[in-house]
Design an enzyme around this catalytic site. Structure first.
Site, mmCIF file in Angstrom:
data_model
loop_
_atom_site.group_PDB
_atom_site.id
_atom_site.type_symbol
_atom_site.label_atom_id
_atom_site.label_comp_id
_atom_site.label_asym_id
_atom_site.label_seq_id
_atom_site.Cartn_x
_atom_site.Cartn_y
_atom_site.Cartn_z
ATOM 1 N N CYS A 183 -1.730 -9.589 2.381
ATOM 2 C CA CYS A 183 -2.446 -9.214 1.155
ATOM 3 C C CYS A 183 -3.902 -8.794 1.274
ATOM 4 O O CYS A 183 -4.315 -7.875 0.563
ATOM 5 C CB CYS A 183 -2.324 -10.344 0.142
ATOM 6 S SG CYS A 183 -0.625 -10.485 -0.443
ATOM 7 N N ALA A 236 -10.798 -10.361 -2.355
ATOM 8 C CA ALA A 236 -11.909 -9.634 -1.724
ATOM 9 C C ALA A 236 -13.017 -10.611 -1.316
ATOM 10 O O ALA A 236 -13.574 -10.512 -0.224
ATOM 11 C CB ALA A 236 -12.451 -8.572 -2.680
ATOM 12 N N GLU A 253 0.009 -18.779 2.149
ATOM 13 C CA GLU A 253 1.200 -19.115 2.929
ATOM 14 C C GLU A 253 0.908 -20.318 3.819
ATOM 15 O O GLU A 253 -0.201 -20.473 4.329
ATOM 16 C CB GLU A 253 1.651 -17.912 3.747
ATOM 17 C CG GLU A 253 2.303 -16.878 2.863
ATOM 18 C CD GLU A 253 2.745 -15.635 3.616
ATOM 19 O OE1 GLU A 253 3.155 -15.747 4.779
ATOM 20 O OE2 GLU A 253 2.676 -14.558 3.006
ATOM 21 N N THR A 281 0.859 -1.184 0.000
ATOM 22 C CA THR A 281 0.000 0.000 0.000
ATOM 23 C C THR A 281 0.897 1.236 0.000
ATOM 24 O O THR A 281 1.883 1.304 0.723
ATOM 25 C CB THR A 281 -0.901 -0.018 1.258
ATOM 26 O OG1 THR A 281 -1.639 -1.240 1.256
ATOM 27 C CG2 THR A 281 -1.865 1.157 1.268
ATOM 28 N N LEU A 331 -7.722 -9.490 -7.573
ATOM 29 C CA LEU A 331 -8.230 -8.619 -6.504
ATOM 30 C C LEU A 331 -9.604 -9.109 -6.048
ATOM 31 O O LEU A 331 -9.907 -9.121 -4.852
ATOM 32 C CB LEU A 331 -8.339 -7.168 -6.988
ATOM 33 C CG LEU A 331 -7.025 -6.454 -7.325
ATOM 34 C CD1 LEU A 331 -7.306 -5.017 -7.765
ATOM 35 C CD2 LEU A 331 -6.079 -6.453 -6.136
ATOM 36 N N ARG A 367 -10.079 -17.951 18.508
ATOM 37 C CA ARG A 367 -10.102 -18.864 17.358
ATOM 38 C C ARG A 367 -11.027 -20.058 17.567
ATOM 39 O O ARG A 367 -11.118 -20.934 16.702
ATOM 40 C CB ARG A 367 -8.679 -19.389 17.092
ATOM 41 C CG ARG A 367 -7.690 -18.337 16.638
ATOM 42 C CD ARG A 367 -7.921 -17.963 15.181
ATOM 43 N NE ARG A 367 -6.876 -17.068 14.705
ATOM 44 C CZ ARG A 367 -6.697 -16.779 13.424
ATOM 45 N NH1 ARG A 367 -7.479 -17.299 12.500
ATOM 46 N NH2 ARG A 367 -5.757 -15.945 13.067
HETATM 47 P P1 NAD Z 1 8.013 -10.047 -0.835
HETATM 48 O O1 NAD Z 1 8.156 -8.714 -0.251
HETATM 49 O O2 NAD Z 1 8.213 -11.280 -0.006
HETATM 50 O O3 NAD Z 1 9.026 -10.189 -2.096
HETATM 51 C C1 NAD Z 1 9.212 -9.225 -3.080
HETATM 52 C C2 NAD Z 1 10.691 -9.184 -3.447
HETATM 53 O O4 NAD Z 1 10.886 -8.309 -4.553
HETATM 54 C C3 NAD Z 1 11.611 -8.666 -2.328
HETATM 55 O O5 NAD Z 1 12.561 -9.656 -1.990
HETATM 56 C C4 NAD Z 1 12.269 -7.416 -2.925
HETATM 57 O O6 NAD Z 1 13.603 -7.235 -2.534
HETATM 58 C C5 NAD Z 1 12.166 -7.717 -4.407
HETATM 59 N N1 NAD Z 1 12.296 -6.533 -5.257
HETATM 60 C C6 NAD Z 1 11.661 -5.337 -5.141
HETATM 61 N N2 NAD Z 1 12.026 -4.509 -6.138
HETATM 62 C C7 NAD Z 1 12.913 -5.185 -6.897
HETATM 63 C C8 NAD Z 1 13.633 -4.869 -8.070
HETATM 64 N N3 NAD Z 1 13.500 -3.689 -8.680
HETATM 65 N N4 NAD Z 1 14.484 -5.792 -8.582
HETATM 66 C C9 NAD Z 1 14.631 -7.000 -7.985
HETATM 67 N N5 NAD Z 1 13.962 -7.360 -6.886
HETATM 68 C C10 NAD Z 1 13.098 -6.475 -6.346
HETATM 69 O O7 NAD Z 1 6.579 -10.089 -1.511
HETATM 70 P P2 NAD Z 1 5.676 -11.380 -1.818
HETATM 71 O O8 NAD Z 1 4.939 -11.786 -0.578
HETATM 72 O O9 NAD Z 1 6.498 -12.385 -2.557
HETATM 73 O O10 NAD Z 1 4.599 -10.743 -2.801
HETATM 74 C C11 NAD Z 1 4.939 -10.348 -4.109
HETATM 75 C C12 NAD Z 1 3.674 -10.051 -4.880
HETATM 76 O O11 NAD Z 1 2.869 -11.223 -4.945
HETATM 77 C C13 NAD Z 1 2.785 -8.983 -4.251
HETATM 78 O O12 NAD Z 1 2.195 -8.243 -5.274
HETATM 79 C C14 NAD Z 1 1.728 -9.778 -3.505
HETATM 80 O O13 NAD Z 1 0.516 -9.072 -3.398
HETATM 81 C C15 NAD Z 1 1.559 -10.974 -4.409
HETATM 82 N N6 NAD Z 1 1.102 -12.197 -3.731
HETATM 83 C C16 NAD Z 1 1.616 -12.570 -2.519
HETATM 84 C C17 NAD Z 1 1.204 -13.755 -1.904
HETATM 85 C C18 NAD Z 1 1.742 -14.205 -0.572
HETATM 86 O O14 NAD Z 1 1.243 -15.192 -0.032
HETATM 87 N N7 NAD Z 1 2.727 -13.569 0.018
HETATM 88 C C19 NAD Z 1 0.290 -14.590 -2.581
HETATM 89 C C20 NAD Z 1 -0.200 -14.181 -3.832
HETATM 90 C C21 NAD Z 1 0.220 -12.987 -4.404
HETATM 91 C C1 UGA Z 2 -4.525 -15.379 0.999
HETATM 92 C C2 UGA Z 2 -5.366 -16.192 0.006
HETATM 93 O O1 UGA Z 2 -5.929 -17.331 0.696
HETATM 94 C C3 UGA Z 2 -4.521 -16.670 -1.180
HETATM 95 O O2 UGA Z 2 -5.351 -17.334 -2.147
HETATM 96 C C4 UGA Z 2 -3.873 -15.456 -1.855
HETATM 97 O O3 UGA Z 2 -3.039 -15.860 -2.931
HETATM 98 C C5 UGA Z 2 -3.048 -14.713 -0.814
HETATM 99 O O4 UGA Z 2 -3.894 -14.301 0.297
HETATM 100 C C6 UGA Z 2 -2.415 -13.462 -1.354
HETATM 101 O O5 UGA Z 2 -2.853 -12.911 -2.346
HETATM 102 O O6 UGA Z 2 -1.471 -13.059 -0.694
HETATM 103 P P1 UGA Z 2 -2.846 -15.998 2.991
HETATM 104 O O7 UGA Z 2 -3.012 -14.571 3.372
HETATM 105 O O8 UGA Z 2 -1.490 -16.564 2.876
HETATM 106 O O9 UGA Z 2 -3.544 -16.261 1.552
HETATM 107 O O10 UGA Z 2 -3.629 -16.910 4.051
HETATM 108 P P2 UGA Z 2 -5.172 -17.295 4.295
HETATM 109 O O11 UGA Z 2 -5.231 -18.734 4.593
HETATM 110 O O12 UGA Z 2 -6.051 -16.798 3.236
HETATM 111 O O13 UGA Z 2 -5.504 -16.524 5.662
HETATM 112 C C7 UGA Z 2 -5.609 -15.118 5.720
HETATM 113 C C8 UGA Z 2 -6.145 -14.697 7.073
HETATM 114 O O14 UGA Z 2 -7.529 -15.039 7.207
HETATM 115 C C9 UGA Z 2 -5.451 -15.350 8.270
HETATM 116 O O15 UGA Z 2 -5.281 -14.414 9.293
HETATM 117 C C10 UGA Z 2 -6.427 -16.434 8.690
HETATM 118 O O16 UGA Z 2 -6.304 -16.802 10.038
HETATM 119 C C11 UGA Z 2 -7.746 -15.752 8.421
HETATM 120 N N1 UGA Z 2 -8.861 -16.697 8.222
HETATM 121 C C12 UGA Z 2 -8.844 -17.567 7.206
HETATM 122 C C13 UGA Z 2 -9.959 -16.633 9.083
HETATM 123 O O17 UGA Z 2 -9.992 -15.823 10.025
HETATM 124 N N2 UGA Z 2 -10.998 -17.500 8.885
HETATM 125 C C14 UGA Z 2 -11.007 -18.385 7.871
HETATM 126 O O18 UGA Z 2 -12.004 -19.145 7.733
HETATM 127 C C15 UGA Z 2 -9.907 -18.431 7.007
#
Ligand code: NAD
Ligand code: UGA
Length: 457
Positions: free
Chosen positions: A274, A223, A163, A93, A219, A431
């Protein structure tokens, strides 16, 4: 060995690392290079101490690293070598200027696009792996189309992994979504990405769409997921007042096959990196296009989540005779969900801060997340203790607040815990993982979520 193609990924975080490891593992014919500007992260990807904890990830990385999976800080070489470049940099954000606190900050994405433009030595396919606002591809295309030598095709391929289950989600995805421009060159590039996934994902699970649908679907999916949690959480106070039981409601509602039974677990509020950021991003986009009512609708999901966290603290305060000053509260769990050390946006952060504001003494216990908890609460003035041992945490405590649904907390000796605490002893189960009746019989005053309390007075 001659590789069939070279795939690069910019960004070696929670998404880039595991996603590329699975591609390399499933496609030995491709060379996969993951690059990041964060040297410490790359060093850890090249070590036995990976920067991301996910069940199954270590084994996969060990099998393919230095064979067809490489981690490096050399962004330039990776861009040059690859025909296909995934970008999975962070899109947090925005914290400044127009849209602060709402819009997605695309500065890391734009930097990557400019790097691609600067270093490219041939035509490339650029894949949006990060979660981005709808229409981001247009901005990226504009930057890349300033090249007078090479042609770039931008594809959207959002990631849906959660995760804690990332490897399973990647190996057996519900679906893979690939969006492109519906031009001949766009469709050709999209097919190149389909081909990668076809190596292990059944073709019927690979969905193709126009590029804006793909960007917006990501998104929308987050949502919808968050909305289910806010919906069930919004019913918890009503249950507590009326004598209805939220678990029975979740079951009764979820057995309707149109609704389904997943993601209906009430909680102290959703966390994670996220949900909140993506809903704020969606809200901002709606406002940007003048769709204020639609923006308000989505924003309510986040507002209810904040309400739920605050309500949890207020309930503790009210039930403990309206003062927490000098009382010790043991927080069971700090991670945003079980089986991860990740605390980003964890409800625990808000709850801990508010309890400290009430001058409560906190003892925080978590099997994996204490290191991050300490960072999150750095600078918070108050008495806060950290221990991995739950029995240590409850010594002389007045109350226990369950924040994370770790299995560990279900199997503790609560008779012993009761004997270690001050009386009257309270448990607030954020929980609903504990055996409330049994706890009440032991002597605790028990406050489940979305059920009437069990009190001795
Ligand atoms: P993160 O912060 O763990 O990793 C992002 C990485 O990108 C960092 O290591 C950073 O150093 C690197 N980076 C930034 N700018 C850079 C550049 N110019 N060149 C090279 N490296 C660069 O983030 P994340 O959790 O992996 O999420 C990445 C994207 O995926 C986000 O848009 C997030 O919304 C999306 N996403 C995350 C999850 C999740 O579970 N974490 C799941 C689905 C989608
Ligand atoms: C979430 C989505 O599940 C993924 O599909 C998506 O790719 C990801 O966000 C992303 O875009 O980053 P994540 O945040 O890793 O994944 O974990 P979730 O299992 O979705 O849990 C999110 C939060 O909701 C946690 O705090 C969890 O405890 C809570 N939750 C989940 C509840 O409170 N109740 C539920 O029934 C399920």
């Amino acid at each position: 060995m001659e590789f069939e193609k070279v795939i690069a990924c910019i960004g070696a975080g929670y998404v880039g690392g595991p996603t590329m490891a699975v591609i390399a593992y499933k496609c030995p014919q491709y060379k996969v290079i993951v690059v990041d500007i964060n040297k410490e992260r790359i060093d850890r990807w090249n070590s036995d101490n990976l920067p991301v904890y996910e069940p199954g990830l270590d084994e996969i990385v060990k099998q393919v690293r230095e064979k067809n999976l490489f981690f490096s800080t050399d962004v330039e070489s990776a861009i040059k070598e690859a025909q296909i470049i995934f970008v999975s940099v962070n899109t947090p954000t925005k914290e400044y200027g127009v849209g602060a606190g709402m819009a997605a900050d695309l500065k890391y994405w734009e930097k990557s696009a400019r790097d691609i433009l600067k270093y490219a030595n041939s035509d490339k396919i650029v894949v949006e792996k990060s979660t981005v606002p709808v229409k981001t591809a247009e901005a990226i295309e504009r930057i890349l189309s300033t090249s007078d030598k090479y042609k770039f095709e931008v594809i959207s391929n959002p990631e849906f992994l959660a995760e804690g289950t990332a490897i399973n989600d990647l190996l057996y995805p519900d679906r893979v979504l690939i969006g492109s421009r519906e031009t001949p060159s766009g469709i050709k590039a999209r097919e190149e990405i389909v081909k990668i996934y076809e190596n292990w994902v059944p073709r019927e699970k690979i969905i193709t769409s126009n590029i804006w649908s793909s960007e917006l679907a990501k998104l929308a999916a987050n949502a919808f997921l968050a909305q289910r949690i806010s919906s069930i959480n919004a019913l918890t106070p009503l249950c507590e007042i009326t004598g209805a039981d939220i678990e029975e409601i979740a079951y009764a509602v979820g057995t309707d096959s149109r609704i389904g039974n997943k993601f209906l677990k009430p909680s102290v509020g959703f966390g994670g990196s996220c949900f909140k950021k993506d809903i704020l991003n969606l809200t901002y986009i709606c406002k940007y296009y003048g769709l204020d009512e639609v923006a308000d609708y989505w924003l309510k999901i986040v507002e209810i989540n904040e309400y739920q966290k605050n309500r949890f603290v207020l309930r503790i305060l009210e039930e403990m005779f309206n003062t927490l000053s000098g009382k010790k509260i043991a927080l069971f769990g700090f991670a945003f969900k079980a089986n991860t050390n990740d605390t980003r946006e964890s409800a625990a952060i808000t709850i801990a801060k508010k309890l400290v504001e009430e001058r409560a003494i906190l003892s925080i216990t978590d099997p994996k997340a204490l290191e991050n908890a300490k960072k999150d609460l750095e600078g918070v003035e108050g008495e806060i203790y950290y221990t991995e041992d739950p029995y240590e945490a409850v010594k002389d405590a007045d109350a226990i607040a369950v924040i994370t649904e770790w299995d560990l907390f279900k199997n503790l000796d609560y008779e012993k815990i009761y004997s270690l605490m001050r009386k009257p002893a309270f448990i607030f189960d954020g929980r609903n993982i504990l055996d409330h009746k049994k706890l009440f019989e032991i002597g605790f005053n028990v406050y489940p979520l979305g059920k009437p309390p069990l009190k001795h007075f």
